[in-house]
Design an enzyme around this catalytic site. Structure first.
Site, PDB file in Angstrom:
ATOM      1  N   GLU A   1      80.066  22.192  56.352  1.00 48.74           N
ATOM      2  CA  GLU A   1      80.826  23.102  55.494  1.00 48.74           C
ATOM      3  C   GLU A   1      81.530  24.158  56.347  1.00 48.74           C
ATOM      4  O   GLU A   1      81.255  25.355  56.262  1.00 48.74           O
ATOM      5  CB  GLU A   1      79.886  23.709  54.448  1.00 48.74           C
TER       6      GLU A   1
ATOM      7  N   ASN B   1      68.751  24.229  52.998  1.00 47.23           N
ATOM      8  CA  ASN B   1      68.736  24.838  51.673  1.00 47.23           C
ATOM      9  C   ASN B   1      67.741  24.169  50.731  1.00 47.23           C
ATOM     10  O   ASN B   1      67.823  24.326  49.516  1.00 47.23           O
ATOM     11  CB  ASN B   1      70.137  24.826  51.056  1.00 47.23           C
ATOM     12  N   ARG B   2      66.799  23.425  51.311  1.00 46.42           N
ATOM     13  CA  ARG B   2      65.624  22.941  50.584  1.00 46.42           C
ATOM     14  C   ARG B   2      64.352  23.375  51.315  1.00 46.42           C
ATOM     15  O   ARG B   2      63.258  22.963  50.950  1.00 46.42           O
ATOM     16  CB  ARG B   2      65.616  21.407  50.486  1.00 46.42           C
TER      17      ARG B   2
ATOM     18  N   SER C   1      80.120  25.230  50.639  1.00 46.18           N
ATOM     19  CA  SER C   1      81.279  24.549  50.066  1.00 46.18           C
ATOM     20  C   SER C   1      80.844  23.128  49.715  1.00 46.18           C
ATOM     21  O   SER C   1      79.880  22.617  50.302  1.00 46.18           O
ATOM     22  CB  SER C   1      82.457  24.531  51.049  1.00 46.18           C
TER      23      SER C   1
ATOM     24  N   TYR D   1      72.654  21.103  39.530  1.00 44.86           N
ATOM     25  CA  TYR D   1      71.403  20.408  39.261  1.00 44.86           C
ATOM     26  C   TYR D   1      70.278  21.183  39.912  1.00 44.86           C
ATOM     27  O   TYR D   1      70.497  21.989  40.821  1.00 44.86           O
ATOM     28  CB  TYR D   1      71.445  18.974  39.807  1.00 44.86           C
TER      29      TYR D   1
ATOM     30  N   GLU E   1      79.991  28.872  46.228  1.00 44.15           N
ATOM     31  CA  GLU E   1      80.550  27.597  46.680  1.00 44.15           C
ATOM     32  C   GLU E   1      82.062  27.764  46.787  1.00 44.15           C
ATOM     33  O   GLU E   1      82.749  27.950  45.788  1.00 44.15           O
ATOM     34  CB  GLU E   1      80.198  26.477  45.698  1.00 44.15           C
TER      35      GLU E   1
END
Length: 412
Positions: free
Chosen positions: A178, A246-247, A300, A351, A374
């Site tokens: 990104e 990002n998890r 993004s 989601y 985003e």
């Protein structure tokens, strides 16, 4: 003795041949016409980790985009046809779209000009931060927040540090591919530092701490080898590398939307905060606990301003305050350029994806306003806005960032 020019040519050839080829890869666009069709697409994504969903939301009418390898194209299209999903071929030659990004960037321009006209490499970004700290020592300080798995320095720049100020913490580049996110973070830095007199309304009562590249290993790998690499680069098994940063945050870690498969693009990591890159964010934010009022993570692509929760469709008790800030950003952009941003909680707009940085910042670091932005897509696929589009995107994004920061300054 081998002539020097031959050695140079061989070195260049080695770099070129090391790049991952996307020859034969295609990108398909699928527009779900109902919530049921959107859910079918989500289930296809969950059960097929080799499919690279570039864009997917719950919203009927919002086109999903999927990068598909040659070996998977037939079976993927059969799935779509079986479920009655309409599709189109958006990019028939993915490799062909990457040629402009594989060319060396022209040097010789000043770094401040480069910020909005080209994608700086990680070492150039750190050089730019250091230059600012030397040029504006009373306004700027630069620190090392951590070191990546491959040994790269993860830096933060602090702007306008004053006792009693509310702090804005902004990060970018958790996901390697990104590129527009670090470019936007750099533009924000440029505006706050080199054009500080024009931005006093978001400087007088605010201190900014900005980490422009959270995942430098992945960022460099996406420049040098695999344009669409998403994760970090630490080995996670015998054959796989990388974790989805990002998890990887320790709040509802490993739950819905986070893969246990080490090769998957959404792999949660072996443990929460298994990655030195996410630990760098954790440590930098926790140092500001109590004073940090606004956490903003740039990603993004897709014109969204999102907030907790990412692990459930329920909303935080204080969601209205976060929504007020997010709406201020969206409205400012709409008034400035006409672009429309969708605002809402991550789970309800996109989601569920547990283990995200914004959920952690809100719940654990107790940052009252926690948002993921985003940014707009560009180019043929979304992740690759051409350098000619950078200036437009970063200008528009700064309008929204500035409006949100101003709202936070008014609140705190």
């Amino acid at each position: 003795m081998i002539p020097r020019i031959v050695v140079v040519l061989l070195s260049v050839l080695a770099v070129v041949t090391a790049r991952r080829s996307y020859e034969g890869y295609k990108v398909y666009g699928i527009v779900p016409e109902s919530p049921d069709e959107a859910e079918i697409l989500y289930q296809i994504r969950q059960s097929n980790p080799d499919l690279d969903f570039w864009h997917l939301t719950k919203q009927p009418g919002d086109e999903a985009r999927v990068l598909v390898a040659p070996k998977d194209q037939r079976s993927f299209l059969i799935k779509l046809i079986r479920h009655g999903l309409h599709y189109q071929e958006v990019i028939s030659d993915v490799e062909g779209t990457l040629a402009p990004y594989n060319e060396p960037r022209t040097r010789g321009m000043s770094l401040d000009r480069d910020v909005s006209t080209s994608y700086l490499r990680h070492n150039e970004i750190n050089e730019y931060l250091q230059t600012l700290s030397q040029k504006y020592p009373s306004l700027v300080s630069v620190e090392e927040a951590g070191t990546s798995y491959e040994g790269r320095s993860i830096k933060t720049i602090t702007i306008n540090k004053k006792p009693g100020n509310a702090v804005v913490f902004l990060d970018a580049g958790i996901h390697a591919r990104e590129w527009i996110a670090p470019a936007t973070a750099l533009y924000a830095i440029e505006q706050l530092v080199e054009h500080s007199s024009e931005n006093q309304e978001v400087l007088s009562n605010l201190t900014w701490v900005i980490m422009p590249v959270v995942n430098p290993d992945g960022y460099e790998f996406s420049h040098e080898t695999d344009r669409f690499w998403r994760k970090t680069r630490k080995p996670t098994g015998k054959t796989c590398k990388g974790t989805d940063g990002n998890r990887n945050f320790d709040y509802h870690w490993g739950e819905v939307g986070a893969s246990t498969q080490a090769c998957a693009d959404t792999f949660r990591g072996e443990t929460a905060f298994s990655e030195p890159e996410t630990r760098a964010v954790r440590d930098a934010v926790m140092k500001l606990k109590g004073s940090c009022k606004f956490y903003l993570s740039l990603h993004s692509y897709g014109n969204y301003i999102l907030y907790p929760w990412g692990w459930t469709s329920k909303l935080p008790e204080t969601w209205e305050a976060i929504d007020e800030v997010a709406q201020a950003g969206a409205e400012a952009i709409k008034q400035s350029t006409g672009s429309r941003y969708t605002v809402g909680s991550s789970t309800n707009v996109l989601y569920a994806a547990a283990g995200g940085s914004d959920d952690w910042a809100f719940a654990v670091a107790e940052v009252p306003i926690s948002i993921t932005m985003e940014l707009p897509g560009g180019g043929n696929g979304g992740f690759n806005p051409p350098p000619s589009s950078i200036e437009k995107i970063v200008n528009e994004s700064w309008v929204g960032i500035k409006a949100m920061a101003l709202k936070v300054a008014q609140m705190f």
